[in-house]
Scaffold this motif. Structure first.
Motif, PDB file in Angstrom:
ATOM      1  N   LEU A 299     -95.561  10.375 -88.619  1.00  0.00           N
ATOM      2  CA  LEU A 299     -94.574  11.447 -88.832  1.00  0.00           C
ATOM      3  C   LEU A 299     -93.657  11.592 -87.616  1.00  0.00           C
ATOM      4  CD1 LEU A 299     -96.969  14.090 -90.435  1.00  0.00           C
ATOM      5  CD2 LEU A 299     -95.061  12.942 -91.589  1.00  0.00           C
ATOM      6  N   THR A 300     -94.229  11.467 -86.423  1.00  0.00           N
ATOM      7  CA  THR A 300     -93.449  11.591 -85.189  1.00  0.00           C
ATOM      8  C   THR A 300     -92.472  10.432 -85.044  1.00  0.00           C
ATOM      9  OG1 THR A 300     -95.337  12.705 -84.149  1.00  0.00           O
ATOM     10  CG2 THR A 300     -93.616  11.883 -82.682  1.00  0.00           C
ATOM     11  N   TYR A 301     -92.934   9.221 -85.326  1.00  0.00           N
ATOM     12  CA  TYR A 301     -92.065   8.043 -85.209  1.00  0.00           C
ATOM     13  C   TYR A 301     -90.930   8.096 -86.232  1.00  0.00           C
ATOM     14  CZ  TYR A 301     -90.592   3.173 -84.751  1.00  0.00           C
ATOM     15  OH  TYR A 301     -89.846   2.028 -84.538  1.00  0.00           O
ATOM     16  N   ASP A 302     -91.235   8.543 -87.448  1.00  0.00           N
ATOM     17  CA  ASP A 302     -90.179   8.702 -88.463  1.00  0.00           C
ATOM     18  C   ASP A 302     -89.114   9.679 -87.972  1.00  0.00           C
ATOM     19  OD1 ASP A 302     -91.439   6.949 -90.159  1.00  0.00           O
ATOM     20  OD2 ASP A 302     -92.336   8.504 -91.425  1.00  0.00           O
ATOM     21  N   TRP A 303     -89.563  10.801 -87.402  1.00  0.00           N
ATOM     22  CA  TRP A 303     -88.594  11.788 -86.875  1.00  0.00           C
ATOM     23  C   TRP A 303     -87.794  11.187 -85.725  1.00  0.00           C
ATOM     24  CZ3 TRP A 303     -87.570  14.139 -82.248  1.00  0.00           C
ATOM     25  CH2 TRP A 303     -86.694  15.229 -82.278  1.00  0.00           C
ATOM     26  N   TYR A 304     -88.458  10.475 -84.849  1.00  0.00           N
ATOM     27  CA  TYR A 304     -87.791   9.822 -83.698  1.00  0.00           C
ATOM     28  C   TYR A 304     -86.696   8.865 -84.184  1.00  0.00           C
ATOM     29  CZ  TYR A 304     -87.402   6.609 -79.675  1.00  0.00           C
ATOM     30  OH  TYR A 304     -86.946   5.824 -78.655  1.00  0.00           O
ATOM     31  N   MET A 305     -87.007   8.085 -85.197  1.00  0.00           N
ATOM     32  CA  MET A 305     -86.025   7.123 -85.721  1.00  0.00           C
ATOM     33  C   MET A 305     -84.820   7.828 -86.341  1.00  0.00           C
ATOM     34  SD  MET A 305     -86.998   4.100 -84.981  1.00  0.00           S
ATOM     35  CE  MET A 305     -85.927   3.145 -86.064  1.00  0.00           C
ATOM     36  N   LYS A 306     -85.079   8.921 -87.040  1.00  0.00           N
ATOM     37  CA  LYS A 306     -84.000   9.611 -87.761  1.00  0.00           C
ATOM     38  C   LYS A 306     -83.179  10.528 -86.872  1.00  0.00           C
ATOM     39  CE  LYS A 306     -86.532   9.580 -92.143  1.00  0.00           C
ATOM     40  NZ  LYS A 306     -87.334  10.385 -93.080  1.00  0.00           N
ATOM     41  N   ASN A 307     -83.800  11.071 -85.815  1.00  0.00           N
ATOM     42  CA  ASN A 307     -83.134  12.122 -85.029  1.00  0.00           C
ATOM     43  C   ASN A 307     -82.816  11.745 -83.591  1.00  0.00           C
ATOM     44  OD1 ASN A 307     -83.323  14.767 -86.816  1.00  0.00           O
ATOM     45  ND2 ASN A 307     -85.200  13.602 -87.117  1.00  0.00           N
ATOM     46  N   VAL A 308     -83.493  10.768 -83.034  1.00  0.00           N
ATOM     47  CA  VAL A 308     -83.212  10.329 -81.670  1.00  0.00           C
ATOM     48  C   VAL A 308     -82.462   9.009 -81.701  1.00  0.00           C
ATOM     49  CG1 VAL A 308     -84.205   9.721 -79.433  1.00  0.00           C
ATOM     50  CG2 VAL A 308     -85.241  11.545 -80.784  1.00  0.00           C
ATOM     51  N   ILE A 309     -83.024   8.017 -82.391  1.00  0.00           N
ATOM     52  CA  ILE A 309     -82.372   6.705 -82.459  1.00  0.00           C
ATOM     53  C   ILE A 309     -81.091   6.774 -83.276  1.00  0.00           C
ATOM     54  CG2 ILE A 309     -82.625   4.318 -83.215  1.00  0.00           C
ATOM     55  CD1 ILE A 309     -84.254   5.111 -80.707  1.00  0.00           C
ATOM     56  N   ALA A 310     -81.158   7.432 -84.445  1.00  0.00           N
ATOM     57  CA  ALA A 310     -79.974   7.514 -85.311  1.00  0.00           C
ATOM     58  C   ALA A 310     -78.862   8.312 -84.667  1.00  0.00           C
ATOM     59  CB  ALA A 310     -80.366   8.133 -86.643  1.00  0.00           C
TER      60      ALA A 310
END
Length: 310
Positions: A299-310
């Protein structure tokens, strides 16, 4: 608490406060009030008193704090004790002056002695010296916890406190230099994957043990206690199990889908070998964590990809 109660979440933008916001909204609470730091400086007594007099909240979650890693704690101890004490004193006293029905104060498991027996029970508070590197922050949090107990004792208030273990999850800090071990490793593995690096270097032996709790589990525990507990005990909130840093790295490697090797730099320090909270007290009143480590990291990695990386 009913769904129309006016609820103030102090620190609603942070890892903990935002999780509490999500939990309240998911549970159907409709009357949540918040303020950013620019709108309300909790270190300023007059601002806090005016806010409480105007808004008259029924319930308060005090998740606002000055926080930081080892370097920040060791470098700015005066700031860590003074700013946290100001926030706590202003909010707790305003809760009392404005007849808040219930306050939850959020601290940290760093309040316990450096050499506390493992797993750490609430009873071990103030039994021996603190860890020097975060002593200022720990003393502030101990004072906040004790203030809540003393208000209950002297004035019959309903102020409760929780002491979470290492937290991670949505809205975590991935800055690298100032982030904690779990988000730091997520960032490190992701960057290694993107850059096709052959290996990832991790400080220490990988043998130290750590306990991690997903932030939404903490929020669930906080709302459970606000609904179901009134008294003068305080509660550890943790997962109740631990993993080695090596095991943590292997889970993150799998979640990120990184194919390279792990290298442990044994010339670097391991830090404290073990710090596990005893969560028997909160289990005895009916709450247990629900989100396992691998699920929480996904869940944390999904959020990281969508909100930090994106």
């Amino acid at each position: 608490m009913d769904k129309k109660s006016k609820i103030f979440v102090a620190g609603h933008k942070g890892l903990v406060g935002s999780a509490i916001m999500r939990k309240l909204e998911e549970s159907g609470f409709l009357n949540i009030i918040t303020r950013t730091h620019k709108e309300l400086d909790l270190t300023r007594q007059l601002e806090v008193e005016s806010f409480f007099e105007e808004e008259k909240p029924d319930y308060v979650f005090l998740a606002a704090a000055k926080v930081g890693g080892i370097h920040a704690n060791a470098t700015y101890p005066a700031d860590f004790i003074m700013l946290n004490m100001q926030i706590q004193c202003n909010v707790i006293s305003s809760c009392y002056k404005n007849n808040v029905k219930k306050l939850m104060f959020l601290g940290s498991s760093c309040i316990y002695p450096k050499e506390a027996p493992q797993p750490i029970k609430e009873d071990y508070l103030l039994t021996s010296p603190l860890e020097k590197t975060n002593e200022a922050y720990a003393l502030a949090k101990i004072a906040g916890l004790k203030a809540c107990q003393y208000y209950n004792q002297q004035y019959g208030t309903n102020y409760i406190s929780v002491m979470p273990c290492n937290l991670y999850g949505i809205n975590d800090n991935f800055s690298g230099e100032n982030s904690h071990v779990l988000p730091a490793l997520i960032k490190k593995f992701h960057e290694a994957k993107v850059n096709n690096s052959s290996d990832v270097v991790i400080w220490g032996t990988g043998r130290p043990l750590r306990e991690f709790l997903f932030c939404d589990d903490l929020a669930d525990a906080c709302l459970y206690l606000m609904k179901n507990y009134s008294g003068n005990d305080f509660y550890n909130i943790g997962y109740g199990e631990e993993v080695t840093i090596k095991e943590l790295a292997e889970i993150i490697k799998e979640v990120v889908d990184y194919k390279g090797e792990l290298i442990f730099d044994t010339t670097k320090p391991d830090g404290t070998y073990r710090k596990l909270t005893d969560i028997s007290r909160i289990k005895d009143v009916g709450w247990s964590p629900k989100i396992d480590l691998k699920t929480g990291i996904k869940l944390t990695y999904d959020w990281y990809m969508k909100n930090v990386i994106a």
